[in-house]
Design an enzyme around this catalytic site. Structure first.
Site, PDB file in Angstrom:
ATOM      1  N   LYS A 181      34.241  25.652  38.194  1.00  0.00           N
ATOM      2  CA  LYS A 181      35.551  26.037  37.649  1.00  0.00           C
ATOM      3  C   LYS A 181      36.386  26.784  38.687  1.00  0.00           C
ATOM      4  O   LYS A 181      35.834  27.487  39.552  1.00  0.00           O
ATOM      5  CB  LYS A 181      35.402  26.872  36.373  1.00  0.00           C
ATOM      6  N   LYS A 199      38.767  33.258  40.197  1.00  0.00           N
ATOM      7  CA  LYS A 199      39.368  34.305  41.029  1.00  0.00           C
ATOM      8  C   LYS A 199      38.406  34.752  42.117  1.00  0.00           C
ATOM      9  O   LYS A 199      38.798  35.033  43.224  1.00  0.00           O
ATOM     10  CB  LYS A 199      39.681  35.528  40.172  1.00  0.00           C
ATOM     11  N   LYS A 244      26.712  35.633  38.023  1.00  0.00           N
ATOM     12  CA  LYS A 244      27.263  36.697  38.875  1.00  0.00           C
ATOM     13  C   LYS A 244      26.186  37.582  39.478  1.00  0.00           C
ATOM     14  O   LYS A 244      26.409  38.195  40.518  1.00  0.00           O
ATOM     15  CB  LYS A 244      28.268  37.549  38.083  1.00  0.00           C
TER      16      LYS A 244
HETATM   17  N1  AQP Z   1      39.101  27.669  35.533  1.00  0.00           N
HETATM   18  C1  AQP Z   1      39.576  28.084  34.370  1.00  0.00           C
HETATM   19  N2  AQP Z   1      40.139  27.193  33.512  1.00  0.00           N
HETATM   20  C2  AQP Z   1      40.647  27.602  32.305  1.00  0.00           C
HETATM   21  N3  AQP Z   1      40.643  28.898  31.897  1.00  0.00           N
HETATM   22  C3  AQP Z   1      40.108  29.822  32.729  1.00  0.00           C
HETATM   23  N4  AQP Z   1      39.969  31.176  32.631  1.00  0.00           N
HETATM   24  C4  AQP Z   1      39.367  31.635  33.756  1.00  0.00           C
HETATM   25  N5  AQP Z   1      39.110  30.615  34.601  1.00  0.00           N
HETATM   26  C5  AQP Z   1      39.554  29.480  33.994  1.00  0.00           C
HETATM   27  C6  AQP Z   1      40.421  31.977  31.488  1.00  0.00           C
HETATM   28  O1  AQP Z   1      41.347  32.947  31.968  1.00  0.00           O
HETATM   29  C7  AQP Z   1      41.288  34.099  31.125  1.00  0.00           C
HETATM   30  C8  AQP Z   1      41.261  35.355  31.941  1.00  0.00           C
HETATM   31  O2  AQP Z   1      40.204  35.303  32.866  1.00  0.00           O
HETATM   32  P1  AQP Z   1      39.413  36.565  33.328  1.00  0.00           P
HETATM   33  O3  AQP Z   1      39.980  37.072  34.540  1.00  0.00           O
HETATM   34  O4  AQP Z   1      39.275  37.558  32.260  1.00  0.00           O
HETATM   35  O5  AQP Z   1      38.045  35.898  33.365  1.00  0.00           O
HETATM   36  P2  AQP Z   1      37.265  35.267  34.493  1.00  0.00           P
HETATM   37  O6  AQP Z   1      36.499  34.176  33.836  1.00  0.00           O
HETATM   38  O7  AQP Z   1      36.515  36.361  35.092  1.00  0.00           O
HETATM   39  O8  AQP Z   1      38.334  34.661  35.527  1.00  0.00           O
HETATM   40  P3  AQP Z   1      37.922  34.023  36.842  1.00  0.00           P
HETATM   41  O9  AQP Z   1      39.170  33.660  37.466  1.00  0.00           O
HETATM   42  O10 AQP Z   1      36.955  32.930  36.672  1.00  0.00           O
HETATM   43  O11 AQP Z   1      37.212  35.193  37.609  1.00  0.00           O
HETATM   44  P4  AQP Z   1      35.694  35.280  37.994  1.00  0.00           P
HETATM   45  O12 AQP Z   1      35.592  34.502  39.231  1.00  0.00           O
HETATM   46  O13 AQP Z   1      35.513  36.762  38.201  1.00  0.00           O
HETATM   47  O14 AQP Z   1      34.849  34.714  36.898  1.00  0.00           O
HETATM   48  C9  AQP Z   1      40.044  33.942  30.241  1.00  0.00           C
HETATM   49  O15 AQP Z   1      40.477  33.576  28.934  1.00  0.00           O
HETATM   50  C10 AQP Z   1      39.298  32.803  30.876  1.00  0.00           C
HETATM   51  O16 AQP Z   1      38.582  32.045  29.916  1.00  0.00           O
END
Ligand code: AQP
Length: 327
Positions: free
Chosen positions: A192, A195, A111
């Site tokens: 992966k 968001k 990030k």
């Molecule tokens: N691609 C994924 N496959 C399976 N599990 C996933 N999680 C996130 N992406 C995947 C799981 O979702 C939960 C909540 O996510 P979060 O919003 O706290 O975490 P994150 O990793 O920041 O989500 P994003 O969507 O990937 O956002 P960014 O792009 O900001 O990194 C967690 O349990 C996570 O493991």
């Protein structure tokens, strides 16, 4: 009773990866464990946020968690910033973590790489996450595979604190689902689903129009050899579709592959299975739209329940450290 805690950030649209990797397991665990689920809005502040948008995405995310099946009669649902103990323990965890171990976190590297502004909070984020978990004497943390490293750090911090100051924290364990723990982007299947990634064709929103969802799955990137086989290294696109179908139908992705000789039917079945999972969630979300005050009431009750657990844990940690109690 076993204690479960997990959180999700109100950043961007909740996607199929969040649902299959984490949220569905939250719903399952609430029936067998004392479960606390949190909209971690303070984590969203690690990057600049629009205040109006943050307020509304926080409430909408809580509404979505209810629509997915979190039941406030059995689980505690709350917003992180409503419970001050999170920031109180976060400072203690920052002072327990070493700079070197925070620097090794791959999510920080990903990030911060190329970002024009990197906040101090982005760097210390895993210490806040450790605080979130340890405050609730958590035994199990249902998360996707991407959170494995942060969970390891949480365990290390709990063990270090306990060794220095005496037994204070439960050392938690991650529970990572065997299928669906890492759902990949449909257009770039070596990355992966996320968001914050700008990949609208590769990401499936939980609240997205079902026709659009089916189209995206049918246009998912595969490869040219036309063999249906579960092999995440050699065939990431096909394996991702098998994982999605497997997670939605409770089947093993590798054995599912035996049912298909062509990509077309696999994509059609994956699209049907995803739509069948999303449809009732979208219907419940629409019902909850009618009464936004009900969501706020649930969050207020949840915060009170969370504070009742978090307060004594923080007091225990402060006492172990030798901080003079206030009179
Ligand atoms: N691609 C994924 N496959 C399976 N599990 C996933 N999680 C996130 N992406 C995947 C799981 O979702 C939960 C909540 O996510 P979060 O919003 O706290 O975490 P994150 O990793 O920041 O989500 P994003 O969507 O990937 O956002 P960014 O792009 O900001 O990194 C967690 O349990 C996570 O493991």
């Amino acid at each position: 009773m076993t204690r479960v805690f997990s959180g999700i950030q109100p950043t961007g649209e909740v996607h199929l990866g969040n649902l299959l990797g984490a949220l569905r397991n939250w719903v399952r665990d609430q029936h067998t464990a004392d479960s606390l689920y949190c909209v971690v809005d303070l984590h969203a502040l690690t990057v600049p946020q629009d205040p109006v948008e943050l307020r509304s995405t926080t409430r909408q995310l809580a509404q979505l968690l209810l629509a997915v099946g979190i039941d406030p009669a059995v689980a505690t649902l709350f917003v992180q910033s409503h419970v001050d103990e999170h920031t109180g323990l976060a400072w203690i965890m920052e002072c327990t973590a070493a700079v070197g171990e925070l620097r090794r976190m791959t999510q920080f590297k990903d990030k911060s790489d190329g970002a024009s502004f990197v906040s101090g909070g982005l760097f210390t984020y895993p210490a806040l996450m450790a605080a979130d978990i340890l405050l609730y004497d958590t035994d199990h943390v249902p998360v996707g595979d991407d959170q494995r490293q942060h969970l390891e750090l949480t365990r290390d911090l709990a063990i270090r604190f306990n060794n220095r100051y005496g037994d204070t924290f439960i050392v938690p364990e991650a529970t990572i689902p065997p299928v669906g723990a890492r759902i990949m982007d449909l257009q770039q299947p070596t990355r992966k689903m996320s968001k914050s990634a700008d990949s609208p064709q590769g990401t499936i929103g939980v609240l997205e129009d079902l026709g659009a969802v089916a189209k995206k799955i049918k246009r998912a990137v595969t490869d040219t050899d036309n063999e249906v086989r579960f092999d995440t290294d050699a065939k990431p696109g096909v394996s991702n579709l098998l994982s999605i179908l497997g997670a939605c139908t409770d089947r093993d992705p590798a054995s599912l592959a035996d049912d298909y000789t062509q990509y077309g039917p696999l994509k059609a079945d994956a699209a049907d299975a995803v739509c069948a999972v999303l449809e009732p969630i979208q219907a419940r979300y629409a019902e909850l739209d009618a009464d936004p005050g009900a969501v706020d009431d649930i969050l207020s009750g949840g915060a009170a329940k969370a504070r009742a657990v978090a307060g004594p844990t923080l007091a225990r940690a402060r006492e172990a450290l030798g901080l003079l109690p206030a009179r």
